[in-house]
Write an enzyme that holds these catalytic residues in place. Structure first.
Site, short mmCIF file in Angstrom:
data_model
loop_
_atom_site.label_atom_id
_atom_site.label_comp_id
_atom_site.label_asym_id
_atom_site.label_seq_id
_atom_site.Cartn_x
_atom_site.Cartn_y
_atom_site.Cartn_z
N GLY A 15 -33.86 -26.03 80.37
CA GLY A 15 -33.07 -27.14 79.56
C GLY A 15 -31.69 -26.18 79.37
O GLY A 15 -31.49 -25.46 78.83
N ARG A 25 -19.50 -16.81 82.32
CA ARG A 25 -17.82 -16.40 82.74
C ARG A 25 -17.63 -14.59 81.93
O ARG A 25 -17.14 -13.81 82.93
CB ARG A 25 -16.95 -17.53 81.52
CG ARG A 25 -15.63 -16.67 81.03
CD ARG A 25 -14.38 -17.60 80.53
NE ARG A 25 -13.28 -17.33 80.31
CZ ARG A 25 -13.41 -16.55 78.96
NH1 ARG A 25 -14.53 -15.96 78.50
NH2 ARG A 25 -11.76 -16.14 79.02
N VAL A 27 -20.33 -12.69 81.24
CA VAL A 27 -20.97 -11.66 82.47
C VAL A 27 -20.31 -11.66 83.86
O VAL A 27 -20.26 -10.24 84.57
CB VAL A 27 -22.27 -12.92 82.73
CG1 VAL A 27 -22.88 -11.27 83.93
CG2 VAL A 27 -23.70 -12.46 81.96
N ARG A 29 -16.73 -11.45 83.93
CA ARG A 29 -15.88 -10.88 83.60
C ARG A 29 -16.02 -9.62 83.37
O ARG A 29 -15.54 -8.27 83.45
CB ARG A 29 -15.07 -11.26 82.41
CG ARG A 29 -14.41 -12.75 82.94
CD ARG A 29 -12.72 -12.95 82.19
NE ARG A 29 -12.13 -14.32 83.53
CZ ARG A 29 -11.38 -14.90 83.08
NH1 ARG A 29 -11.21 -14.64 81.46
NH2 ARG A 29 -11.04 -15.80 83.58
N ARG A 76 -35.77 -26.81 86.16
CA ARG A 76 -36.92 -25.93 86.02
C ARG A 76 -37.58 -25.98 86.73
O ARG A 76 -37.76 -26.37 87.83
CB ARG A 76 -38.43 -26.75 84.95
CG ARG A 76 -37.29 -27.35 83.57
CD ARG A 76 -37.83 -27.47 82.95
NE ARG A 76 -37.62 -28.49 81.88
CZ ARG A 76 -36.75 -28.27 80.53
NH1 ARG A 76 -37.18 -26.80 80.22
NH2 ARG A 76 -36.78 -28.37 79.72
N ASP A 107 -37.85 -19.51 77.04
CA ASP A 107 -39.06 -18.56 77.28
C ASP A 107 -39.65 -18.97 78.48
O ASP A 107 -40.22 -17.60 78.81
CB ASP A 107 -39.95 -19.65 75.84
CG ASP A 107 -40.63 -20.39 75.71
OD1 ASP A 107 -39.56 -21.58 76.75
OD2 ASP A 107 -41.28 -20.82 75.08
N GLY A 108 -39.12 -20.35 78.55
CA GLY A 108 -39.90 -20.44 80.41
C GLY A 108 -38.90 -19.08 81.27
O GLY A 108 -39.42 -18.52 82.79
N THR A 130 -30.49 -22.02 74.55
CA THR A 130 -31.64 -23.03 74.72
C THR A 130 -30.88 -23.97 73.52
O THR A 130 -30.24 -23.06 72.32
CB THR A 130 -32.80 -22.99 74.12
OG1 THR A 130 -33.70 -23.91 74.38
CG2 THR A 130 -33.26 -21.37 73.57
N ASP A 132 -32.94 -25.35 70.83
CA ASP A 132 -34.03 -25.18 70.23
C ASP A 132 -33.94 -23.97 68.92
O ASP A 132 -34.85 -23.88 67.94
CB ASP A 132 -35.06 -25.51 70.76
CG ASP A 132 -35.78 -26.53 72.05
OD1 ASP A 132 -34.62 -27.61 71.52
OD2 ASP A 132 -36.39 -26.75 72.12
N ASP A 134 -35.62 -21.37 69.20
CA ASP A 134 -37.24 -21.05 69.10
C ASP A 134 -37.30 -19.82 69.78
O ASP A 134 -38.02 -19.89 70.61
CB ASP A 134 -37.74 -22.33 69.61
CG ASP A 134 -37.55 -23.06 71.03
OD1 ASP A 134 -36.02 -22.35 71.89
OD2 ASP A 134 -38.46 -23.67 72.22
N ARG A 176 -38.94 -29.45 70.55
CA ARG A 176 -40.88 -29.69 70.97
C ARG A 176 -41.69 -28.88 69.91
O ARG A 176 -42.47 -29.36 69.71
CB ARG A 176 -40.54 -29.20 72.39
CG ARG A 176 -41.04 -30.28 73.26
CD ARG A 176 -41.42 -29.33 74.72
NE ARG A 176 -40.21 -28.29 75.13
CZ ARG A 176 -39.76 -27.93 75.95
NH1 ARG A 176 -39.87 -28.74 77.17
NH2 ARG A 176 -38.76 -26.52 76.32
N SER A 220 -30.14 -47.07 50.76
CA SER A 220 -30.53 -46.84 52.33
C SER A 220 -30.76 -45.41 52.37
O SER A 220 -30.45 -44.38 51.68
CB SER A 220 -28.96 -46.67 53.02
OG SER A 220 -27.50 -45.20 52.65
N GLN A 260 -27.65 -34.67 72.55
CA GLN A 260 -27.78 -32.77 71.64
C GLN A 260 -27.66 -32.10 73.01
O GLN A 260 -27.02 -31.00 72.38
CB GLN A 260 -29.29 -32.53 71.17
CG GLN A 260 -29.06 -33.76 70.24
CD GLN A 260 -30.25 -33.99 69.30
OE1 GLN A 260 -30.97 -33.32 68.67
NE2 GLN A 260 -31.33 -34.87 70.10
O1 F6P Z 1 -36.10 -27.15 75.14
C1 F6P Z 1 -34.91 -28.04 74.97
C2 F6P Z 1 -35.40 -29.27 74.87
O2 F6P Z 1 -33.73 -29.43 75.19
C3 F6P Z 1 -36.05 -29.64 74.16
O3 F6P Z 1 -35.61 -29.26 72.77
C4 F6P Z 1 -36.98 -30.98 74.42
O4 F6P Z 1 -37.72 -30.80 74.63
C5 F6P Z 1 -36.55 -30.35 76.24
O5 F6P Z 1 -35.65 -29.57 76.08
C6 F6P Z 1 -36.18 -31.99 76.92
O6 F6P Z 1 -36.55 -30.94 78.55
P1 F6P Z 1 -36.14 -32.40 79.82
O7 F6P Z 1 -34.64 -32.17 79.88
O8 F6P Z 1 -37.09 -30.99 80.97
O9 F6P Z 1 -35.90 -33.75 79.33
#
Ligand code: F6P
Length: 328
Positions: A15, A25, A27, A29, A76, A107-108, A130, A132, A134, A176, A220, A260
């Site tokens: 992602g 950039r 890397v 430079r 991916r 991580d992938g 990323t 996330d 994470d 996720r 609200s 996002q």
């Molecule tokens: O890992 C980043 C992320 O944006 C996650 O927050 C989200 O679940 C996932 O990628 C969405 O992936 P895709 O763009 O393949 O739908």
């Protein structure tokens, strides 16, 4: 510094996240600064398998520091998960006289890099990119700060309309497996409740909280929900549940989604990307491999790639408590 390395490739994979261009950039430079050749790989591991490369120099990366997305594009790759795909990638690297590779992703991406290194002993260095946040071994991943600010800005806007109509909004944010965006954006935007994967609040407690909220005079409400929340219901199912059980609420749903992941990176992410790119290239030149660069308490560090992917970053319990107090 050792000069064994003469040509470094860089790719973005998984992602995308704001700040990836700034990292490419940096890397490129840093390579130019050390008289090393730099090569960009299009579409992550897919481009590596196909030899979809572009020579990059200091001038080819002008005007990208403030751009969202990644000009090298991302993917991916399913093929890189196979030994045949990785063999093709290795052959392309050797044919193009590339000595090492900087992997920008999550991580992938790092898992792929580790397997590749174990099979071919090819030097790899990771930059955590990323939204996330994470990844273990760094306080911040590239793009997280920008995504957080995008989410807060969006929730602020939703708050305006929620307030005008005395409505309850379920706002789904990305994440996720982890709730960093939800927790921080929720606290930052003054959400009434925040649902994250790390804490299973349970539907009953949510309903009780909403009842309490109404009784306390709130007209609200905003409930921020992380994509991977463990309550077991989507934001749309949560809306249906509240519609059925709490008639006093007029409920709407907003899924922020991929907005996002886009947009111009914040200054924080641009600076982080610049620092990480320098650290990644210079670490490779020092003969290091199989690490991810990171920042801990604002000091640049190296974390072994396997540790970076094994231990997911932990949610800040103190912030969870702050959030509980703020929702009183
Ligand atoms: O890992 C980043 C992320 O944006 C996650 O927050 C989200 O679940 C996932 O990628 C969405 O992936 P895709 O763009 O393949 O739908």
């Amino acid at each position: 510094m050792s000069q064994i390395i003469k040509k470094i490739a860089v790719l973005t994979s998984g992602g995308d996240s704001p700040g990836m261009n700034a990292a490419i950039r940096s890397v490129v430079r840093t390579c130019a600064y050390h008289n090393i050749e730099a090569v960009g790989v299009y579409r992550g591991y897919e481009g590596l398998i196909e030899g979809d490369f572009v020579e990059l120099n200091a001038r080819s990366v002008r005007g990208v520091i403030n751009k969202g997305g990644t000009f090298l594009k991302s993917a991916r790759s399913k093929r890189f998960r196979t030994p045949e795909g990785r063999k093709m990638a290795y052959d392309q690297l050797i044919a193009n006289h590339i000595d090492s590779i900087v992997l920008i992703g999550g991580d992938g991406t790092f898992t792929g890099g580790l397997i590749f290194n174990s099979e071919y002993q090819f030097p790899v260095m990771g930059i955590p990119g990323t939204i996330d946040n994470d990844i273990n071994g760094t306080d911040r991943t590239l793009g997280y700060d920008t995504a957080l600010n995008t989410a807060v800005e969006a929730i602020d806007k939703i708050r305006d309309t929620a307030h005008s109509h005395d409505r309850l909004f379920f706002v789904e944010v990305m994440g996720r497996d982890v709730g960093h965006i939800a927790l921080n954006a929720g606290v930052g935007a003054g959400a009434e409740e925040i649902l994250i994967p790390e804490e299973d609040m349970g539907i009953d407690r949510l309903v009780e909280s909403l009842i309490r909220s109404k009784k306390s005079g709130k007209s609200s409400s905003i409930v921020v929900v992380a994509e991977g929340d463990k309550i077991g219901k989507s934001v749309f199912e949560l809306k249906d549940y509240v519609d059925e059980n709490l008639e006093e609420y007029d409920v709407r749903v907003s899924v922020l989604g991929h907005m996002q992941r886009g947009g111009s990176p914040t200054c924080y992410d641009r600076v982080l990307a610049s620092r990480m790119g320098v650290k990644a290239v210079e670490s490779l030149l020092e003969g290091k491999s199989n690490y991810m660069v990171g920042t801990i308490h604002d000091i640049m560090t190296l974390c072994p790639l396997d540790k970076a992917i094994k231990g997911k970053s932990k949610i800040n319990k103190e912030l969870v408590r702050v959030s509980d107090i703020m929702t009183t």
